[in-house]
Motif scaffolding. Sequence first.
Motif, PDB file in Angstrom:
ATOM      1  N   ASP A   1      -9.758   4.776  -1.770  1.00 37.15           N
ATOM      2  CA  ASP A   1      -8.881   4.409  -3.090  1.00 37.15           C
ATOM      3  C   ASP A   1      -7.536   3.791  -2.693  1.00 37.15           C
ATOM      4  OD1 ASP A   1      -7.456   6.663  -2.095  1.00 37.15           O
ATOM      5  OD2 ASP A   1      -8.323   8.012  -3.774  1.00 37.15           O
ATOM      6  N   HIS A   2      -7.155   3.360  -1.265  1.00 38.05           N
ATOM      7  CA  HIS A   2      -6.195   2.793  -1.175  1.00 38.05           C
ATOM      8  C   HIS A   2      -6.481   1.058  -1.226  1.00 38.05           C
ATOM      9  CE1 HIS A   2      -4.100   6.177   1.448  1.00 38.05           C
ATOM     10  NE2 HIS A   2      -4.151   6.393   0.190  1.00 38.05           N
TER      11      HIS A   2
ATOM     12  N   ARG B   1      -7.143   7.542 -10.300  1.00 34.95           N
ATOM     13  CA  ARG B   1      -6.076   7.892  -9.255  1.00 34.95           C
ATOM     14  C   ARG B   1      -5.401   6.477  -8.848  1.00 34.95           C
ATOM     15  NH1 ARG B   1     -11.176  10.116  -6.992  1.00 34.95           N
ATOM     16  NH2 ARG B   1     -11.391   8.298  -5.389  1.00 34.95           N
ATOM     17  N   GLN B   2      -5.766   5.491  -8.995  1.00 30.82           N
ATOM     18  CA  GLN B   2      -4.850   4.245  -8.598  1.00 30.82           C
ATOM     19  C   GLN B   2      -3.495   4.333  -9.759  1.00 30.82           C
ATOM     20  OE1 GLN B   2      -6.585   0.809  -7.427  1.00 30.82           O
ATOM     21  NE2 GLN B   2      -7.633   1.737  -5.745  1.00 30.82           N
TER      22      GLN B   2
ATOM     23  N   PHE C   1       2.722   1.567  -3.079  1.00 30.27           N
ATOM     24  CA  PHE C   1       1.755   2.355  -4.300  1.00 30.27           C
ATOM     25  C   PHE C   1       1.390   3.631  -4.134  1.00 30.27           C
ATOM     26  CE2 PHE C   1      -2.210   2.531  -6.552  1.00 30.27           C
ATOM     27  CZ  PHE C   1      -2.182   1.428  -7.593  1.00 30.27           C
TER      28      PHE C   1
ATOM     29  N   CYS D   1       0.877  -1.329  -0.111  1.00 31.31           N
ATOM     30  CA  CYS D   1      -0.137   0.118   0.057  1.00 31.31           C
ATOM     31  C   CYS D   1       0.904   1.123   0.028  1.00 31.31           C
ATOM     32  CB  CYS D   1      -0.954   0.037   1.061  1.00 31.31           C
ATOM     33  SG  CYS D   1      -1.991  -1.339   1.361  1.00 31.31           S
TER      34      CYS D   1
ATOM     35  N   LEU E   1      -6.698  -1.244  -3.533  1.00 30.14           N
ATOM     36  CA  LEU E   1      -6.004  -1.341  -4.773  1.00 30.14           C
ATOM     37  C   LEU E   1      -6.750  -2.678  -5.564  1.00 30.14           C
ATOM     38  CD1 LEU E   1      -2.172  -1.202  -3.284  1.00 30.14           C
ATOM     39  CD2 LEU E   1      -3.854   0.547  -4.005  1.00 30.14           C
TER      40      LEU E   1
ATOM     41  N   CYS F   1       1.486   7.142  -6.693  1.00 34.71           N
ATOM     42  CA  CYS F   1       0.127   7.436  -7.011  1.00 34.71           C
ATOM     43  C   CYS F   1      -0.214   8.725  -6.112  1.00 34.71           C
ATOM     44  CB  CYS F   1      -0.993   6.580  -7.218  1.00 34.71           C
ATOM     45  SG  CYS F   1      -0.468   5.084  -8.147  1.00 34.71           S
TER      46      CYS F   1
ATOM     47  N   LEU G   1      -3.823   9.770  -4.841  1.00 39.95           N
ATOM     48  CA  LEU G   1      -4.841   8.865  -3.820  1.00 39.95           C
ATOM     49  C   LEU G   1      -5.276   9.817  -2.534  1.00 39.95           C
ATOM     50  CD1 LEU G   1      -3.029   5.347  -3.720  1.00 39.95           C
ATOM     51  CD2 LEU G   1      -5.142   6.206  -5.070  1.00 39.95           C
TER      52      LEU G   1
END
Length: 304
Positions: free
Chosen positions: A169-170, A118-119, A42, A39, A172, A46, A49
């Motif tokens: 939006d975390h 956003r991801q 990522f 997480c 994934l 990004c 997020l």
Amino acid sequence: MVYARMTLQLSVVLLLASVLLVLYHFGFVFNNDCINESCSQFARCCPNLVGNFHPDLRVISIEEMATRFYWVREGGLYSSTPSDVSSGTTRVAILIPFRKREEHLQILLNNLHPFLYRQQLDYTVYVVEQVDEKPFNKGKLYNIGYKEAKKNNHTCYVFHDVDLIPENDHNLYGCVRSPMHLSRAINKYNYRLPDDKLIGGVSAWRTEEFERVNGWSNLFWFWGGEDDDMSYRIMANRLPIYRFRNSVARYLMLKHSQSTINTARKRILKDSHIRYKFDGLSSLVYIPPDIQQSPLYTRILVKL
């Protein structure tokens, strides 16, 4: 004295390890929280997020969304990388089984496209629509959608109920692990997981694990049973179910009337752990669907 204490501690450790091995051998599913390193890594890639967000529950026309979501190409496709350098990129197929739930679909698309953007995933949204008057068969629609989407060389498949809207939006969608139960915490259940064996709602799969369980069952008509059947397939293959923590894997369930319940589901579920070998992708027979490119999704029109 010290030797005796160490011996006792070692015995306890060995006993616990033996218990865990026995549980795993008999197919019990563990609630594996996905490690946070994925997480955080990522999130660094990004920066847009936002974490928790309030879903937009307005019903907005496809035309207006197509104007706002400028990054989405015809057919519901977005690629964050040039085609000549994306060979190692995860390519996600979002598969949504559908029939006569237009408002839910519009609400989901209005939230899902910005969420995926956003991801920074390479993704395509597929709406697998049953267009005949037979009872609804979500499992078979998923299998057909998977077969058709696989032709486009996806590496990750997200099976997504149309009435579940993500809230963080975390969470994934890129197959961090497989199988990944993404909808762990739903408002209907007070954002708690009712049962560790659950896999229904929204789940992400890589090809290897999905084909290992032979996909979804084709036998469950009307509402109910196919998600439980998938849980038994996972246990029969001794696969763990991975999840993000409750604060991340959050969903809002849209309200809708109760569908006709599958009264035969309990009888069919009795042999799931054996039947999965010959009921699923391997037994799938279907009429080639009509495939249409819409501004925000690829529409797979299915007659069962």
